[in-house]
Design a protein around this motif. Structure first.
Motif, PDB file in Angstrom:
ATOM      1  N   ILE A   1       0.840  -1.208   0.000  1.00 49.57           N
ATOM      2  CA  ILE A   1       0.000   0.000   0.000  1.00 49.57           C
ATOM      3  C   ILE A   1       0.871   1.252   0.000  1.00 49.57           C
ATOM      4  O   ILE A   1       0.561   2.243  -0.657  1.00 49.57           O
ATOM      5  N   ARG A   2       1.995   1.208   0.697  1.00 49.09           N
ATOM      6  CA  ARG A   2       2.892   2.368   0.704  1.00 49.09           C
ATOM      7  C   ARG A   2       3.556   2.574  -0.657  1.00 49.09           C
ATOM      8  O   ARG A   2       3.988   3.675  -0.981  1.00 49.09           O
ATOM      9  N   GLU A   3       3.650   1.501  -1.441  1.00 50.31           N
ATOM     10  CA  GLU A   3       4.220   1.615  -2.795  1.00 50.31           C
ATOM     11  C   GLU A   3       3.154   1.946  -3.842  1.00 50.31           C
ATOM     12  O   GLU A   3       3.445   1.963  -5.043  1.00 50.31           O
ATOM     13  N   PHE A   4       1.949   2.190  -3.394  1.00 55.88           N
ATOM     14  CA  PHE A   4       0.839   2.460  -4.317  1.00 55.88           C
ATOM     15  C   PHE A   4       0.876   3.941  -4.695  1.00 55.88           C
ATOM     16  O   PHE A   4       0.165   4.767  -4.140  1.00 55.88           O
ATOM     17  N   ARG A   5       1.739   4.264  -5.652  1.00 56.31           N
ATOM     18  CA  ARG A   5       1.923   5.638  -6.123  1.00 56.31           C
ATOM     19  C   ARG A   5       1.934   5.623  -7.645  1.00 56.31           C
ATOM     20  O   ARG A   5       2.581   4.769  -8.241  1.00 56.31           O
ATOM     21  N   PHE A   6       1.262   6.576  -8.238  1.00 57.14           N
ATOM     22  CA  PHE A   6       1.223   6.661  -9.700  1.00 57.14           C
ATOM     23  C   PHE A   6       2.385   7.513 -10.200  1.00 57.14           C
ATOM     24  O   PHE A   6       2.636   8.593  -9.668  1.00 57.14           O
ATOM     25  N   THR A   7       3.062   7.038 -11.226  1.00 53.23           N
ATOM     26  CA  THR A   7       4.134   7.838 -11.821  1.00 53.23           C
ATOM     27  C   THR A   7       3.557   8.744 -12.909  1.00 53.23           C
ATOM     28  O   THR A   7       2.492   8.462 -13.486  1.00 53.23           O
TER      29      THR A   7
ATOM     30  N   GLU B   1      -9.086  -1.733  -3.978  1.00 47.16           N
ATOM     31  CA  GLU B   1      -9.887  -2.959  -4.063  1.00 47.16           C
ATOM     32  C   GLU B   1      -9.122  -4.140  -4.672  1.00 47.16           C
ATOM     33  O   GLU B   1      -9.038  -5.219  -4.091  1.00 47.16           O
ATOM     34  N   THR B   2      -8.571  -3.951  -5.863  1.00 49.15           N
ATOM     35  CA  THR B   2      -7.948  -5.085  -6.548  1.00 49.15           C
ATOM     36  C   THR B   2      -6.680  -5.545  -5.844  1.00 49.15           C
ATOM     37  O   THR B   2      -6.459  -6.750  -5.660  1.00 49.15           O
ATOM     38  N   LEU B   3      -5.847  -4.596  -5.438  1.00 48.57           N
ATOM     39  CA  LEU B   3      -4.596  -4.993  -4.782  1.00 48.57           C
ATOM     40  C   LEU B   3      -4.879  -5.776  -3.501  1.00 48.57           C
ATOM     41  O   LEU B   3      -4.283  -6.842  -3.267  1.00 48.57           O
ATOM     42  N   LEU B   4      -5.790  -5.272  -2.673  1.00 48.67           N
ATOM     43  CA  LEU B   4      -6.098  -5.966  -1.419  1.00 48.67           C
ATOM     44  C   LEU B   4      -6.642  -7.360  -1.699  1.00 48.67           C
ATOM     45  O   LEU B   4      -6.229  -8.339  -1.069  1.00 48.67           O
ATOM     46  N   LEU B   5      -7.571  -7.451  -2.635  1.00 51.95           N
ATOM     47  CA  LEU B   5      -8.177  -8.762  -2.909  1.00 51.95           C
ATOM     48  C   LEU B   5      -7.178  -9.726  -3.543  1.00 51.95           C
ATOM     49  O   LEU B   5      -7.175 -10.918  -3.230  1.00 51.95           O
TER      50      LEU B   5
END
Lengths: 426, 426
Positions: free
Chosen positions: A57-63, A122-126
């Motif tokens: 989740i901490r790496e969930f950043r858009f470039t 949603e998708t990453l967690l699931l």
């Protein structure tokens, strides 16, 4: 650090786009992860993957590069691209501890965040939870079937190259002793194992040459694979070359219950009474259970572990349950869906045996003397919570949980969940 | 560029260690990837993943940090760590084209390299091929069942977060129209799709508000999800808000064969004759086939795609078949294992229908007029071969191959392989 933000279904981006435009993006929401049923008549599920989530989740950043591309494809408009460029998960996540048991309706993970902030995950967690819970849930049954004998996870080759690493971690959580996967050792500290394949014997001019080479390189405590040609001859050669101090032999083919007895007798007759027998070859919980009476010291399990032993996905869902403090729920036929944020406790007898899980929507369960609260913080305001357990303590927690469920709950046969889940709501 | 060198079973490292010490590491070897059977009575398998391999093999480099760690754990000795520090794959790899069909015994991939150079790739090659072939093989059956109607892949949430990206790619190769997975669009150029989930409707004060917002943001050509509350009312609301130019509705629950008919009638009665109907919800090849007569315009498939529709791994193996120019083979009971490097051709009738696959060990098949050679170079001396096909042309190749197999080969029921594989050897 690779971004995880693209590991997402496109509709999450388009929902954010529409919600930013119409002003609903900031509505306070609660999302929950749960399963409607356990696969194949399983009696419990094992929570796994939560220990990987905080970092992902901490790496969930858009470039900028990705946002430009999605902008050109008209998936995003300028406003949404700008909003995503600044995206950090700023909400709260709480849920079941890794290694905890779960049942149909257990609120495994709860995300509290404005709509747009929460819907993006949603998708990453699931993906993480559906994969890791499936592996750990199947692997825990193998550990039960092995009755204390160690199991080595060796299924990497039978699943996606990155899924293999997560599978090795989940199997270790479930009680496996070690893994063949080198990356799981490096990333997660899972103990690793492995010595040689049939190719190593075939490479050499004789089986004796191969065994001698392996012992020279890895020591006499190594495990020799004895079934490349004739197993009995392979065992004799192994002891001739290694002496009776040989650590172990591995047998990867044939009727293992018969062959293990013959191998034990032969090893004993050769004076190799302490040489262990490791067996492998398409083992699952049922074939492991069937080897309980065989003189086997350790198991190697592959395909069945990494495919969840017949249930390769946990079928967990991510549902919006509360908006602006009001419960929301989709029309459902035959589905146990209750709106509102849930609180979960597990109720026990004074002896410590679990009897019931109580899941309360928008109210608190009555306090009983042997209750245990099941939810703990993972992220608070986007920051990792204090005292997140490490993999070793989660592994120990699962072992304790499995002791606590009623006797029938550990059966391998299909049946009802080990304990009932009682839903109460205000 | 992340290293792929740790996506490896430890025994590959220990075999290299022993082989470097005893002087066999440099022996010229041939390894082959093949399957002994097709899962669940399938009639063909689809080769997938080879298009991902070339890059993954070039990223197969050990870092000093990882070598130090493995040295401290005594997995490696100094000599092996030094050898691995310089490791680059320098051998040759040839194999079936991506999108080619395969059958039991087909030599899908052949690695020619010194022992230590070739044995290191075992796990990575098998992980990629076992995953991607499993997904593509199941997905191709769904495409056949859909009879030309497009299928959207939307299973990312039901599998490991990185496996999801590879699965979306493999499903597109197999003939799917698009994917929900954003990363698959960015990495591989797979067309992406997606509009909104039930959460978007629940977020809003009314279904009409949600639909109006979505149309405002995404245009009237969008797909509205109409089954959050009552489907008939949802369709009426959709057309009221969007007008009869609405692109599509999606239905994600209920008895789809009945509901699709009702939805079509209702849409037509509202003048929305061109509004398409997309259905989703636990679809596999059998439920897709059962909807052939229903007025459905497109399918969304999830869990079944990413889990290989009952066969989540292709069960391919990597075997040493030749050392120093001599064929080698493990003792095998009931296993079709032939030593030596194989050459494979597919034999056809003059009409183009395939009749047989001929796999020749250490000899060449006789030349027949309608033969097609099945192996092509991927890496030559460690460098990518010229003219490696892109994903679009591999997708077209599979479509051609499926036309070429005998009629029975496309049946969904369990049966024999579509064509026999004849093994010949010198």
């Amino acid at each position: 650090m690779e971004s995880t933000a693209l590991l997402t279904d496109q509709y999450e981006l388009t929902m954010v786009r529409a919600a930013l435009a119409d002003g609903t993006a900031d509505r306070p929401c609660v999302f929950e992860v749960f399963g409607r049923r356990l696969p194949n008549g399983r009696r419990y599920g094992v929570v796994a993957g939560t220990g990987r989530l905080v970092e992902l989740i901490r790496e969930f950043r858009f470039t900028d590069e990705h946002l430009d591309l999605l902008r050109r494809q008209d998936v995003l408009d300028d406003r949404t691209a700008g909003w995503l460029a600044d995206y950090r998960f700023t909400g709260d996540i709480e849920g079941y501890a890794e290694g905890e048991l779960y049942f149909p309706g257990s609120p495994i993970l709860t995300v509290t965040a404005p709509f747009a902030v929460g819907v993006l995950l949603e998708t990453l967690l699931l993906s993480v939870l559906n994969h890791d819970c499936a592996i750990a849930s199947g692997a825990a049954r193998m550990v039960t079937a092995a009755h204390g004998r160690p199991i080595i996870e060796m299924g990497s080759r039978r699943t996606h190259e990155q899924a293999a690493v997560a599978a090795a971690r989940a199997a270790y959580l479930a009680g496996f002793a070690s893994t063949s996967n080198v990356a799981a050792g490096v990333r997660y500290g899972v103990p690793t194992a492995g010595t040689a394949a049939h190719a190593f014997t075939l490479l050499h001019d004789s089986e004796a040459d191969a065994f001698a080479s392996q012992i020279e390189a890895l020591g006499v405590g190594t495990t020799l694979l004895v079934d490349t040609y004739d197993i009995s001859q392979g065992i004799r050669t192994a002891i001739e070359v290694a002496g009776p101090q040989l650590g172990a032999i591995r047998i990867d083919s044939g009727d293992l219950s018969v062959i293990a007895v013959q191998a034990r007798e032969l090893l004993d007759s050769l004076g190799a009474r302490d040489t262990r027998i490791v067996v492998s070859g398409d083992l699952d919980e049922h074939s492991i259970a069937a080897l309980a009476a065989a003189p086997v010291d350790a198991y190697g399990a592959g395909t069945a572990v990494v495919t969840g032993s017949g249930a390769p996905t946990a079928q967990l869902v991510y549902k919006l349950v509360e908006v602006d403090g009001r419960p929301v729920v989709k029309r459902s036929e035959n589905k146990r869906t209750v709106g509102g944020r849930k609180v979960a406790v597990r109720r026990h007898k004074p002896t410590g045996t679990a009897v019931e899980e109580v899941v309360a929507s928008r109210c608190r369960p009555s306090a009983e003397p042997h209750d245990r609260a099941l939810q703990r913080p993972y992220l608070v305001g986007g920051e990792p919570a204090a005292d997140l357990p490490d993999l070793a303590s989660s592994r120990a927690h699962l072992a304790e949980c499995l002791v606590s469920i009623p006797w029938d709950g550990l059966k391998l046969s299909a049946g009802d969940p080990a304990i009932p889940v009682t839903m109460i709501s205000n």
